[in-house]
Design a protein around this motif. Structure first.
Motif, PDB file in Angstrom:
ATOM      1  N   LEU A 325       0.827  -1.208   0.000  1.00 21.58           N
ATOM      2  CA  LEU A 325       0.000   0.000   0.000  1.00 21.58           C
ATOM      3  C   LEU A 325       0.861   1.258   0.000  1.00 21.58           C
ATOM      4  N   LYS A 326       1.967   1.236   0.720  1.00 22.82           N
ATOM      5  CA  LYS A 326       2.881   2.384   0.722  1.00 22.82           C
ATOM      6  C   LYS A 326       3.421   2.633  -0.672  1.00 22.82           C
ATOM      7  N   TYR A 327       3.743   1.552  -1.384  1.00 20.70           N
ATOM      8  CA  TYR A 327       4.257   1.712  -2.738  1.00 20.70           C
ATOM      9  C   TYR A 327       3.167   2.228  -3.678  1.00 20.70           C
ATOM     10  N   LEU A 328       1.950   1.736  -3.519  1.00 17.64           N
ATOM     11  CA  LEU A 328       0.850   2.156  -4.378  1.00 17.64           C
ATOM     12  C   LEU A 328       0.510   3.634  -4.201  1.00 17.64           C
ATOM     13  N   ALA A 329       0.954   4.224  -3.104  1.00 16.62           N
ATOM     14  CA  ALA A 329       0.689   5.645  -2.836  1.00 16.62           C
ATOM     15  C   ALA A 329       1.766   6.564  -3.412  1.00 16.62           C
ATOM     16  N   THR A 330       2.694   6.019  -4.166  1.00 21.71           N
ATOM     17  CA  THR A 330       3.794   6.825  -4.705  1.00 21.71           C
ATOM     18  C   THR A 330       3.506   7.299  -6.127  1.00 21.71           C
ATOM     19  N   PRO A 331       4.134   8.406  -6.537  1.00 24.54           N
ATOM     20  CA  PRO A 331       3.994   8.866  -7.917  1.00 24.54           C
ATOM     21  C   PRO A 331       4.477   7.815  -8.915  1.00 24.54           C
ATOM     22  N   ALA A 332       5.528   7.081  -8.553  1.00 24.38           N
ATOM     23  CA  ALA A 332       6.081   6.072  -9.460  1.00 24.38           C
ATOM     24  C   ALA A 332       5.037   5.011  -9.797  1.00 24.38           C
ATOM     25  N   ALA A 333       4.259   4.600  -8.800  1.00 22.77           N
ATOM     26  CA  ALA A 333       3.231   3.589  -9.036  1.00 22.77           C
ATOM     27  C   ALA A 333       2.169   4.107  -9.998  1.00 22.77           C
ATOM     28  N   GLU A 334       1.736   5.344  -9.791  1.00 17.89           N
ATOM     29  CA  GLU A 334       0.719   5.920 -10.664  1.00 17.89           C
ATOM     30  C   GLU A 334       1.244   6.088 -12.086  1.00 17.89           C
ATOM     31  N   GLU A 335       2.472   6.547 -12.196  1.00 13.53           N
ATOM     32  CA  GLU A 335       3.060   6.746 -13.521  1.00 13.53           C
ATOM     33  C   GLU A 335       3.178   5.425 -14.272  1.00 13.53           C
ATOM     34  N   THR A 336       3.578   4.383 -13.569  1.00 19.79           N
ATOM     35  CA  THR A 336       3.681   3.060 -14.201  1.00 19.79           C
ATOM     36  C   THR A 336       2.316   2.597 -14.672  1.00 19.79           C
ATOM     37  N   TYR A 337       1.305   2.775 -13.842  1.00 17.38           N
ATOM     38  CA  TYR A 337      -0.044   2.354 -14.202  1.00 17.38           C
ATOM     39  C   TYR A 337      -0.533   3.086 -15.449  1.00 17.38           C
ATOM     40  N   LEU A 338      -0.368   4.401 -15.478  1.00 15.05           N
ATOM     41  CA  LEU A 338      -0.936   5.197 -16.559  1.00 15.05           C
ATOM     42  C   LEU A 338      -0.200   5.037 -17.883  1.00 15.05           C
ATOM     43  N   LYS A 339       1.009   4.502 -17.831  1.00 15.10           N
ATOM     44  CA  LYS A 339       1.710   4.216 -19.087  1.00 15.10           C
ATOM     45  C   LYS A 339       0.971   3.152 -19.883  1.00 15.10           C
TER      46      LYS A 339
END
Length: 424
Positions: A325-339
Motif C-alpha cells: 500500500l505504501k508503494y501504491l501511494a507513490t507517484p512512481a506507481a501511478e506513472e507506471t499504471y498510466l503508461k
C-alpha cells in the motif's frame, strides 16, 4: 458538501475467474512467510489488468516481495464484495473511495492505515476525506480517477455538421437530428446493471443539484418526490433516441458501437470508450460535459469516481500488505499504471503528467474546474441498495419507461426497509 478542490493538484501537476473460484482462492495462498501478499482485483479487462500487473511487477522488483493476484470479472467482484470480505478475502483488494469504502469500514471489514497516511504526500485534503471512514480514520489508498461525460467521435460530428450542445434542449435537438440522419443518437448498454446509473446521476444533479442528489443517495429524500419524477420524465424523453435492447448489451458493446460509428454519442466514464478505441482511432475520441438542465445548477457537478486499494481486516500478511500500500501511494506507481492505461488521471500531485494525451488533459481540466464531485450512484449510496434495488429499477425503466409512478413507489418502499433496518 462541496469538493471544489478535489484532485486539483493532480489536474495541474483475460480471463477472469468466477466468484466460486474467487472465494476458494482468497486467503488460500502462502500465508505467514512475510514475502507473499495476495491481491483481489476487479481489473478483468485487458488494459487495466496489464496496467496493474506492471505496477505489481515494479513493486516486486523493488521490494523482493511476491504479489499473487486473484482477478475476478469486474461485475462479479462488485456484486459480491460483501460476501467476499466476510469470507476469506485477500490481503489487499481493489475498490472505490467514499461511501462504498466507509460502509465496509464501519463493519470492521477493513484495516485502518492512518499511520501510513501520516507518511503520504501529494494527496489533497479532499482526497484524504474520500479515503477516510466515518470514524475519522484512513483506510483507502487512491490511485487514479476518471470523469463521466458525453463521448463522441470528432469525425462523426464534423461529417454531420453537429455542434456541441450546452443545454438539455440542444442535447435533445441534436439527438433528433442524428436520428433523422440515420444514426442512432445514444450508445447504451446496461446488461451489467450499473452503466445507466451515470445517466441518472447527471440528470438528477443537473435538474435538482448536487446537494439533493447526495441526500437522495443517503436515503434522506423520498423517491416519490416530484423532483425525482421530473428526472425520470426527462430520461423518458431521451429513451427513443437510445440504442434499443440496452438490457441485453454490455457497456463494451455500447462503446464499440461508438467506435464503429454506428452511434453518435454516449454517456460513459473515460475508461469505457477509451478501452474500446484502437490506438489509431484514439485521436478521434472526444467528450463534452453533460448539458445544463437548469441555470441554477448549470454544469457545476462532475461525476469523477476514484479507484484505489484497501487492506482487509483479515489480512494474513499485514506487514507485506502495508508495504504494498505504501508503494501504491507513490507517484512512481501511478506513472507506471498510466503508461499502460491512459484512460485515467493520476491523483498524486507529484505524478509526471507530461505524457498525458489530449483526453487526459481535458479530463483533468473538467474535474479541477468542477464545483462538486460525485462518486457514481453505486459508490454514493449503500451497496445493498444499489445492487438489490437500483440495478433492477433502472433495467425495469429501460424496458418500460412509462410506469414511472409505480417504479418510484417500489424504489421508495424498498429504500425505507434497507435504510432503516438493513445493516449489511
Amino acid at each position: 458538501m462541496s469538493r471544489r478542490s478535489l484532485l486539483r493538484g493532480a489536474a495541474l501537476g483475460a480471463g477472469a475467474v468466477t466468484l466460486p473460484a474467487l472465494l476458494a482462492a482468497c486467503g488460500s495462498g502462502p500465508g505467514g512467510d512475510g514475502n507473499t501478499v495476495t491481491m483481489g482485483s476487479n481489473a478483468s479487462d485487458d488494459v487495466p489488468r496489464k496496467a496493474l500487473q506492471d505496477v505489481l511487477d515494479a513493486f516486486e522488483k523493488k521490494s523482493g516481495k511476491t504479489v499473487e493476484v486473484n482477478t475476478v470479472d469486474h461485475n462479479t467482484f462488485q456484486e459480491n464484495i460483501n460476501r467476499y470480505l466476510q469470507g476469506r478475502p485477500d490481503d489487499v483488494f481493489t475498490w472505490f473511495a467514499g461511501y462504498r469504502m466507509q460502509f465496509f469500514a464501519e463493519r470492521g471489514l477493513l484495516a485502518e492505515i492512518s499511520d501510513l497516511w501520516k507518511g503520504f504526500d501529494g494527496f489533497s485534503d479532499a482526497l484524504k476525506d474520500q479515503s477516510t471512514g466515518a470514524d475519522g480514520k484512513q483506510y483507502f489508498v487512491p490511485m487514479y480517477y476518471y470523469p463521466w461525460a458525453v463521448f463522441y467521435r470528432k469525425s462523426v460530428f464534423e461529417q454531420g455538421g453537429y455542434e456541441i450542445p450546452e443545454t438539455f434542449d440542444q442535447y435533445t435537438a441534436l439527438a433528433r437530428q442524428m436520428q433523422k440522419d440515420g444514426l442512432v443518437p445514444f450508445a447504451f448498454g446496461d446488461k451489467d446493471g450499473w452503466p445507466a446509473m451515470g445517466t441518472f446521476d447527471y440528470l438528477n444533479m443537473r435538474a435538482n443539484g448536487y446537494d439533493f442528489h447526495k441526500s437522495l443517495m443517503a436515503g434522506e429524500e423520498s423517491w416519490t418526490d416530484p423532483r425525482v419524477r421530473e428526472v425520470f420524465d426527462l430520461w423518458r424523453g431521451l429513451m427513443p433516441y437510445h440504442d434499443e435492447g440496452a438490457n441485453g448489451r454490455t457497456w463494451q458493446e455500447a462503446a464499440q458501437s461508438l467506435a464503429l460509428k454506428k452511434t453518435g454519442m454516449g454517456v460513459f466514464g473515460l475508461p469505457l470508450p477509451g478501452q474500446q478505441f484502437s490506438e489509431a482511432d484514439r485521436e478521434d475520441l472526444d467528450f463534452f460535459p453533460f448539458p445544463e438542465i437548469t441555470p441554477e445548477h448549470g454544469r457545476d457537478a462532475v461525476e469523477a469516481p476514484i479507484d484505489g486499494y484497501l487492506m482487509s481486516s483479515k489480512a494474513k500478511n499485514e506487514e507485506a500488505a502495508r508495504e504494498l500500500l505504501k508503494y501504491l501511494a507513490t507517484p512512481a506507481a501511478e506513472e507506471t499504471y498510466l503508461k499502460s492505461d491512459p484512460n485515467n488521471v493520476a491523483v498524486h500531485s507529484g505524478a509526471d503528467t507530461s505524457s498525458y494525451g489530449p483526453l487526459q488533459k481535458k479530463a483533468a481540466e473538467l474535474v479541477s474546474g468542477a464545483k462538486q464531485i460525485s462518486q457514481f450512484l453505486d459508490r454514493d449510496t449503500r451497496p445493498d441498495f444499489a445492487s438489490t434495488v437500483m440495478i433492477k429499477a433502472f433495467q425495469d425503466f429501460i424496458d418500460d419507461p412509462d410506469d414511472i409512478d409505480g417504479l418510484l413507489s417500489g424504489i421508495e418502499a424498498q429504500k425505507k426497509t434497507i435504510f432503516t433496518e438493513g445493516q449489511e
